[in-house]
Design a protein around this motif. Sequence first.
Motif, mmCIF file in Angstrom:
data_model
loop_
_atom_site.group_PDB
_atom_site.id
_atom_site.type_symbol
_atom_site.label_atom_id
_atom_site.label_comp_id
_atom_site.label_asym_id
_atom_site.label_seq_id
_atom_site.Cartn_x
_atom_site.Cartn_y
_atom_site.Cartn_z
ATOM 1 N N GLY A 8 15.848 -48.425 67.388
ATOM 2 C CA GLY A 8 15.212 -49.637 67.901
ATOM 3 C C GLY A 8 14.882 -50.656 66.821
ATOM 4 N N THR A 9 15.260 -50.354 65.579
ATOM 5 C CA THR A 9 15.040 -51.315 64.491
ATOM 6 C C THR A 9 16.386 -51.623 63.838
ATOM 7 O OG1 THR A 9 14.785 -49.767 62.651
ATOM 8 C CG2 THR A 9 12.833 -50.178 64.002
ATOM 9 N N PHE A 10 16.439 -52.675 63.090
ATOM 10 C CA PHE A 10 17.685 -52.995 62.380
ATOM 11 C C PHE A 10 17.350 -53.786 61.136
ATOM 12 C CE2 PHE A 10 16.753 -56.586 64.996
ATOM 13 C CZ PHE A 10 17.156 -57.682 64.249
ATOM 14 N N ASP A 11 18.325 -53.905 60.264
ATOM 15 C CA ASP A 11 18.139 -54.658 59.026
ATOM 16 C C ASP A 11 18.796 -56.028 59.168
ATOM 17 O OD1 ASP A 11 17.037 -52.359 57.532
ATOM 18 O OD2 ASP A 11 19.054 -51.544 57.801
ATOM 19 N N TRP A 12 18.114 -57.036 58.724
ATOM 20 C CA TRP A 12 18.753 -58.351 58.611
ATOM 21 C C TRP A 12 19.491 -58.350 57.287
ATOM 22 C CZ3 TRP A 12 19.679 -61.801 62.094
ATOM 23 C CH2 TRP A 12 18.809 -61.979 63.179
ATOM 24 N N MET A 13 20.812 -58.389 57.343
ATOM 25 C CA MET A 13 21.603 -58.313 56.119
ATOM 26 C C MET A 13 22.329 -59.632 55.867
ATOM 27 S SD MET A 13 21.008 -55.233 55.129
ATOM 28 C CE MET A 13 22.271 -54.947 53.898
ATOM 29 N N PRO A 14 22.517 -59.978 54.585
ATOM 30 C CA PRO A 14 23.263 -61.202 54.285
ATOM 31 C C PRO A 14 24.739 -61.038 54.661
ATOM 32 C CG PRO A 14 22.718 -60.008 52.260
ATOM 33 C CD PRO A 14 22.054 -59.290 53.401
ATOM 34 N N PRO A 15 25.436 -62.106 55.044
ATOM 35 C CA PRO A 15 24.943 -63.491 55.061
ATOM 36 C C PRO A 15 24.171 -63.856 56.341
ATOM 37 C CG PRO A 15 27.269 -63.472 55.643
ATOM 38 C CD PRO A 15 26.894 -62.041 55.359
ATOM 39 N N ARG A 16 24.184 -62.957 57.364
ATOM 40 C CA ARG A 16 23.566 -63.275 58.653
ATOM 41 C C ARG A 16 22.051 -63.472 58.531
ATOM 42 N NH1 ARG A 16 22.494 -60.725 63.493
ATOM 43 N NH2 ARG A 16 23.554 -61.616 65.295
ATOM 44 N N SER A 17 21.440 -62.768 57.580
ATOM 45 C CA SER A 17 19.981 -62.817 57.431
ATOM 46 C C SER A 17 19.472 -64.245 57.220
ATOM 47 C CB SER A 17 19.549 -61.942 56.255
ATOM 48 O OG SER A 17 20.339 -62.227 55.121
ATOM 49 N N GLU A 18 20.330 -65.088 56.651
ATOM 50 C CA GLU A 18 19.925 -66.475 56.418
ATOM 51 C C GLU A 18 19.575 -67.164 57.737
ATOM 52 O OE1 GLU A 18 19.608 -67.515 53.317
ATOM 53 O OE2 GLU A 18 19.022 -69.560 53.827
ATOM 54 N N TRP A 19 20.274 -66.763 58.810
ATOM 55 C CA TRP A 19 20.002 -67.377 60.119
ATOM 56 C C TRP A 19 18.603 -67.042 60.601
ATOM 57 C CZ3 TRP A 19 22.698 -71.316 61.497
ATOM 58 C CH2 TRP A 19 24.024 -71.434 61.075
ATOM 59 N N ALA A 20 18.113 -65.860 60.273
ATOM 60 C CA ALA A 20 16.750 -65.499 60.692
ATOM 61 C C ALA A 20 15.750 -66.472 60.068
ATOM 62 C CB ALA A 20 16.435 -64.059 60.297
ATOM 63 N N LEU A 21 15.976 -66.810 58.790
ATOM 64 C CA LEU A 21 15.085 -67.763 58.116
ATOM 65 C C LEU A 21 15.204 -69.154 58.727
ATOM 66 C CD1 LEU A 21 15.605 -66.875 54.337
ATOM 67 C CD2 LEU A 21 13.665 -66.308 55.800
ATOM 68 N N ILE A 22 16.443 -69.548 59.001
ATOM 69 C CA ILE A 22 16.676 -70.879 59.559
ATOM 70 C C ILE A 22 16.007 -70.996 60.930
ATOM 71 C CG2 ILE A 22 18.504 -72.363 60.526
ATOM 72 C CD1 ILE A 22 20.283 -71.348 58.166
#
Length: 419
Positions: A8-22
């Motif tokens: 039920g958890t996951f890691d925000w990994m680059p390059p996609r993680s940048e979208w979480a910040l945006i």
Amino acid sequence: MSFQAPKGTFDWMPPRSEWALIVRDALSAPARRAGYEYIETPAFEDTGLFSRGVGESTDIVSKEMYTFQSRGGQSLTLRPEGTASVVRAVIEHGLYGGALPIKLWYSGSYFRYEKAQAGRYRHFSQVGAEALGAEDPALDAELIVLAADGYASLGLKNVRLLLNSLGCKECRPAYRAALQDFLRGLDLDDATRQRIEINPLRVLDDKRPEVQAQLVNAPLVTDHLCGACKAYHEEVRGLLTSAGLTYTDDPKLVRGLDYYTRTTFEFLHDGLGAQSAVGGGGRYDGLSEMIGGPPLPSVGWALGVDRTVLAMEAEGLLAERARHIDVFAIPLGEEAKRRIFPLVGKLRRAGVSVDMAFGGRGVKGAMKAADRSGARYALILGERDLEAEAVQLKDLASGEQTAVPLAEIVATLKEKLTT
Ligand code: AMP
């Protein structure tokens, strides 16, 4: 032994993680421009805050809380939502004694022990905004418009808004009784029958088709609103329309938390399958008193960061990499590395984003790293360049390469990157 992120958890990994910040930035920006100030509360609270605030009969409190004992024997719970904590902090710090409304926004991790599935996680991220201490339809409308602006600023086109009013403590009891009368006559399982007695509005939220089919003729809250609630709701609707927002009235929208009164709303995205809610909120005029505070009529929302990224993906908005560096520096040899190192720092301080080759993998490996980095330019410094006090500037798209004097490279790159 190897480990994996818990179910039920996951890691925000680059390059996609940048979208979480945006997304976090974009969803909070409209509220910040509207005078909402940042608040940060602890990730865990006294369990009682949520059981009293969110409501004992809700799924969140009855099934989904991560509760643990502190070493001192206190029952603590990882926050399943943000509103109760914000109200707790406002009461604790006496903010209600100052100018009203108090406008706050926040962002962080929330925890619910849910059945894990696509778009529904046990650890997820929200951006929230709350306006406390004022009963004004313009405030409800403002928050709804700010959320819509956030989604729109990300380029999302298919976010829909559902709107309802749940009435107040004057008119809700009569509606509740009418609904209970209706529900008791239906063919329902024992758990749902129990729910009729504790929280009948939540039965309207039952997703099972066989239950929904029986609810077609259920009494609607909007037909039972008192004069004040009706007028309030009409004002909110008019303000939303005047702001150019379209919405659908959904008299069965109740939402999964007990504290809501009057305005409730939800933002849906149809590209997400079953977990279509990207955000939601409403008015909670009684919550402060429920947790021992003064009367503090308030309204707020929470927008899901993870699901908003999924919605963007569904609309094809993540096709391009969100961020990449501008320049990749490649020193050829130890002396070149010593010279290029301070130059990289200088470029970064001038506002250029720069990475460099590390680990001495040779030219081929370094050029590969440069390509992978997404940089527009490679900056190559060889022995001959050192003698000439120059550096090779290579346009990685065209392959074109020119020698630029070391003394001019910062200015040259700044100019090239702004065109
Ligand atoms: P709620 O507090 O349930 O109204 O949630 C507000 C928003 O947070 C929802 O519309 C979702 O976008 C997001 N959200 C809530 N629960 C989850 C979850 N378990 N996983 C991912 N996002 C969630």
